[in-house]
Structure formats: structure tokens, C-alpha cells
Scaffold this motif. Structure first.
Motif, PDB file in Angstrom:
ATOM      1  N   ILE A  69       0.839  -1.206   0.000  1.00  0.00           N
ATOM      2  CA  ILE A  69       0.000   0.000   0.000  1.00  0.00           C
ATOM      3  C   ILE A  69       0.871   1.251   0.000  1.00  0.00           C
ATOM      4  CG2 ILE A  69      -1.620   1.350   1.392  1.00  0.00           C
ATOM      5  CD1 ILE A  69      -2.862  -1.344   2.252  1.00  0.00           C
ATOM      6  N   LEU A  70       1.905   1.257   0.830  1.00  0.00           N
ATOM      7  CA  LEU A  70       2.805   2.409   0.855  1.00  0.00           C
ATOM      8  C   LEU A  70       3.552   2.575  -0.456  1.00  0.00           C
ATOM      9  CD1 LEU A  70       4.287   2.309   4.454  1.00  0.00           C
ATOM     10  CD2 LEU A  70       2.654   3.931   3.522  1.00  0.00           C
ATOM     11  N   LEU A  71       3.922   1.468  -1.093  1.00  0.00           N
ATOM     12  CA  LEU A  71       4.564   1.554  -2.403  1.00  0.00           C
ATOM     13  C   LEU A  71       3.650   2.218  -3.423  1.00  0.00           C
ATOM     14  CD1 LEU A  71       6.344  -1.897  -2.779  1.00  0.00           C
ATOM     15  CD2 LEU A  71       7.425   0.329  -2.789  1.00  0.00           C
ATOM     16  N   THR A  95      10.290   4.321  -0.170  1.00  0.00           N
ATOM     17  CA  THR A  95      11.392   3.675   0.541  1.00  0.00           C
ATOM     18  C   THR A  95      10.889   2.842   1.715  1.00  0.00           C
ATOM     19  OG1 THR A  95      12.816   5.516  -0.067  1.00  0.00           O
ATOM     20  CG2 THR A  95      13.585   4.084   1.702  1.00  0.00           C
ATOM     21  N   ILE A  96       9.994   3.401   2.511  1.00  0.00           N
ATOM     22  CA  ILE A  96       9.440   2.675   3.651  1.00  0.00           C
ATOM     23  C   ILE A  96       8.661   1.455   3.169  1.00  0.00           C
ATOM     24  CG2 ILE A  96       7.810   2.817   5.576  1.00  0.00           C
ATOM     25  CD1 ILE A  96       8.642   5.761   5.864  1.00  0.00           C
ATOM     26  N   GLY A  97       7.944   1.585   2.074  1.00  0.00           N
ATOM     27  CA  GLY A  97       7.202   0.468   1.512  1.00  0.00           C
ATOM     28  C   GLY A  97       8.109  -0.678   1.101  1.00  0.00           C
ATOM     29  N   ILE A  98       9.214  -0.357   0.458  1.00  0.00           N
ATOM     30  CA  ILE A  98      10.171  -1.394   0.050  1.00  0.00           C
ATOM     31  C   ILE A  98      10.735  -2.108   1.279  1.00  0.00           C
ATOM     32  CG2 ILE A  98      12.460  -1.770  -0.966  1.00  0.00           C
ATOM     33  CD1 ILE A  98      11.758   0.417  -2.997  1.00  0.00           C
ATOM     34  N   ILE A  99      11.086  -1.331   2.301  1.00  0.00           N
ATOM     35  CA  ILE A  99      11.645  -1.918   3.521  1.00  0.00           C
ATOM     36  C   ILE A  99      10.632  -2.846   4.180  1.00  0.00           C
ATOM     37  CG2 ILE A  99      12.427  -1.373   5.859  1.00  0.00           C
ATOM     38  CD1 ILE A  99      13.695   1.180   4.627  1.00  0.00           C
TER      39      ILE A  99
END
Length: 51
Positions: free
Chosen positions: A7-9, A22-26
Motif C-alpha cells: 500500500i505504501l509503495l 522507501t518505507i514500503g520497500i523496507i
């Protein structure tokens, strides 16, 4: 965790916000690692399986 990362991605890509991307990938990477560890039988966070 994987769903939140995806969702963040998507939100980061659509809105053009790099920090969300970046947070989504992590989160996706951490979620996949925990999922793999849980599926092979290792205890994750005190639980036998992680979902």
C-alpha cells in the motif's frame, strides 16, 4: 506487513513521495523475510509461524 508495504509503495508512487516508496520497500522485504522464516519452521517473535 507485506500488505502495508505494498500500500505504501502504491501511494508513494502515485503521490510521488519518495519516503513512502522507501518505507514500503523496507516493509515488503522485512515481511517476506519473516514469512519465509516462519514457513520453514523457525520461530519468529516467539510464534511457530508468522502470518
Amino acid at each position: 506487513m507485506i500488505v502495508l508495504g505494498v500500500i505504501l509503495l502504491v501511494v508513494g508512487y502515485v503521490a510521488g513521495i519518495a519516503i513512502l516508496w522507501t518505507i514500503g520497500i523496507i516493509l515488503v522485504v522485512i515481511g517476506v523475510v519473516l514469512w519465509i522464516l516462519g514457513s520453514v519452521g523457525h520461530k519468529v517473535g516467539g510464534r511457530r509461524h508468522y502470518w
